[in-house]
Design a protein around this motif. Structure first.
Motif, mmCIF file in Angstrom:
data_model
loop_
_atom_site.group_PDB
_atom_site.id
_atom_site.type_symbol
_atom_site.label_atom_id
_atom_site.label_comp_id
_atom_site.label_asym_id
_atom_site.label_seq_id
_atom_site.Cartn_x
_atom_site.Cartn_y
_atom_site.Cartn_z
ATOM 1 N N PRO A 187 0.830 -1.218 0.000
ATOM 2 C CA PRO A 187 0.000 0.000 0.000
ATOM 3 C C PRO A 187 0.860 1.262 0.000
ATOM 4 N N LEU A 188 0.370 2.278 -0.649
ATOM 5 C CA LEU A 188 1.011 3.592 -0.611
ATOM 6 C C LEU A 188 0.779 4.208 0.766
ATOM 7 N N PRO A 189 1.530 5.262 1.115
ATOM 8 C CA PRO A 189 1.261 5.931 2.392
ATOM 9 C C PRO A 189 -0.214 6.298 2.486
ATOM 10 N N CYS A 190 -0.796 6.076 3.663
ATOM 11 C CA CYS A 190 -2.215 6.387 3.822
ATOM 12 C C CYS A 190 -2.529 6.740 5.267
ATOM 13 N N TYR A 191 -3.595 7.496 5.421
ATOM 14 C CA TYR A 191 -4.095 7.904 6.733
ATOM 15 C C TYR A 191 -4.974 6.782 7.269
ATOM 16 N N GLN A 192 -4.774 6.410 8.526
ATOM 17 C CA GLN A 192 -5.510 5.295 9.115
ATOM 18 C C GLN A 192 -6.888 5.703 9.630
ATOM 19 N N THR A 193 -7.061 6.994 9.949
ATOM 20 C CA THR A 193 -8.363 7.486 10.414
ATOM 21 C C THR A 193 -8.648 8.834 9.767
ATOM 22 N N ALA A 194 -9.883 9.263 9.834
ATOM 23 C CA ALA A 194 -10.287 10.535 9.223
ATOM 24 C C ALA A 194 -9.581 11.728 9.867
ATOM 25 N N GLY A 195 -9.221 11.627 11.144
ATOM 26 C CA GLY A 195 -8.586 12.738 11.840
ATOM 27 C C GLY A 195 -7.078 12.632 11.938
ATOM 28 N N ALA A 196 -6.478 11.634 11.318
ATOM 29 C CA ALA A 196 -5.031 11.431 11.417
ATOM 30 C C ALA A 196 -4.265 12.550 10.720
ATOM 31 N N ALA A 197 -3.241 13.074 11.378
ATOM 32 C CA ALA A 197 -2.377 14.098 10.787
ATOM 33 C C ALA A 197 -1.281 13.462 9.942
ATOM 34 N N GLY A 198 -0.879 12.242 10.296
ATOM 35 C CA GLY A 198 0.204 11.561 9.604
ATOM 36 C C GLY A 198 -0.288 10.383 8.790
ATOM 37 N N ALA A 199 0.318 10.177 7.640
ATOM 38 C CA ALA A 199 0.032 9.023 6.791
ATOM 39 C C ALA A 199 1.127 7.989 7.034
ATOM 40 N N ASP A 200 0.744 6.764 7.332
ATOM 41 C CA ASP A 200 1.718 5.712 7.595
ATOM 42 C C ASP A 200 2.442 5.306 6.318
ATOM 43 N N ILE A 201 3.749 5.115 6.441
ATOM 44 C CA ILE A 201 4.574 4.632 5.336
ATOM 45 C C ILE A 201 5.193 3.312 5.762
ATOM 46 N N ARG A 202 5.422 2.428 4.797
ATOM 47 C CA ARG A 202 5.833 1.054 5.084
ATOM 48 C C ARG A 202 7.266 0.756 4.649
ATOM 49 N N ALA A 203 7.855 -0.224 5.328
ATOM 50 C CA ALA A 203 9.156 -0.759 4.933
ATOM 51 C C ALA A 203 8.977 -1.566 3.651
ATOM 52 N N ASN A 204 9.838 -1.341 2.690
ATOM 53 C CA ASN A 204 9.787 -2.096 1.443
ATOM 54 C C ASN A 204 11.042 -2.968 1.394
ATOM 55 N N LEU A 205 10.902 -4.181 1.910
ATOM 56 C CA LEU A 205 12.015 -5.116 2.072
ATOM 57 C C LEU A 205 11.683 -6.449 1.411
ATOM 58 N N PRO A 206 11.523 -6.480 0.087
ATOM 59 C CA PRO A 206 11.094 -7.716 -0.570
ATOM 60 C C PRO A 206 12.088 -8.864 -0.438
#
Length: 150
Positions: free
Chosen positions: A17-36
């Motif tokens: 998944p691309l960076p995304c907000y987990q809730t409607a009020g979240a200020a930060g979008a979560d980004i993931r480790a890409n370690l294939p």
């Protein structure tokens, strides 16, 4: 709302998944480790640059701040060394997250793990001017801890 353009890095797992907000009020979008290829084991007291598999195009006048995730900090002692980190609008290289293990237990950073949060913020540029005097304030030159402990 502004748009941050993303491009996959060579060799990145494009199914994450691309960076995304987990809730409607979240200020930060979560980004993931890409370690294939394999997870990264972060030894106690050590730091590592974790790839996200992404490049960004941030509009002029904005930055993207990279901040720790509170759950990783509380549960595992994992934080970010240069927090908040800044991704400048003219940077086009790969985005990585410098993670630090402050605990006494090794921690595995796994493929697809949410490792940080991104906060998009406006940037105000300034000039820096030398002067012989500065305006007085109640605090004055009192430094660290000078405003009390509570």
């Amino acid at each position: 709302m502004i748009s941050i353009r993303l491009k996959w890095a060579e060799g990145a797992d494009r199914d994450l998944p691309l960076p995304c907000y987990q809730t409607a009020g979240a200020a930060g979008a979560d980004i993931r480790a890409n370690l294939p290829e394999a997870p990264i084991t972060l030894a106690p007291g050590r730091r590592v640059l974790v790839p996200t598999g992404l490049h960004m195009e941030i509009p002029p006048g904005y930055e993207v701040q990279v901040r720790p995730r509170s759950g990783l900090a509380l549960k595992h002692g994992i934080t970010l060394v240069n927090s908040p980190g800044t991704i400048d609008s003219d940077y086009r290289g790969p985005v990585g997250v410098i993670m630090l293990n402050t605990s006494d237990t090794a921690f595995d950073v796994t493929h697809g793990m949410r490792i940080a949060q991104l906060v998009v913020a406006p940037v105000i540029r300034s000039t820096f001017d030398i002067t012989d005097t500065l305006e007085d304030t109640d605090r004055g030159a009192a430094g660290f801890g000078s405003t009390g402990s509570s």
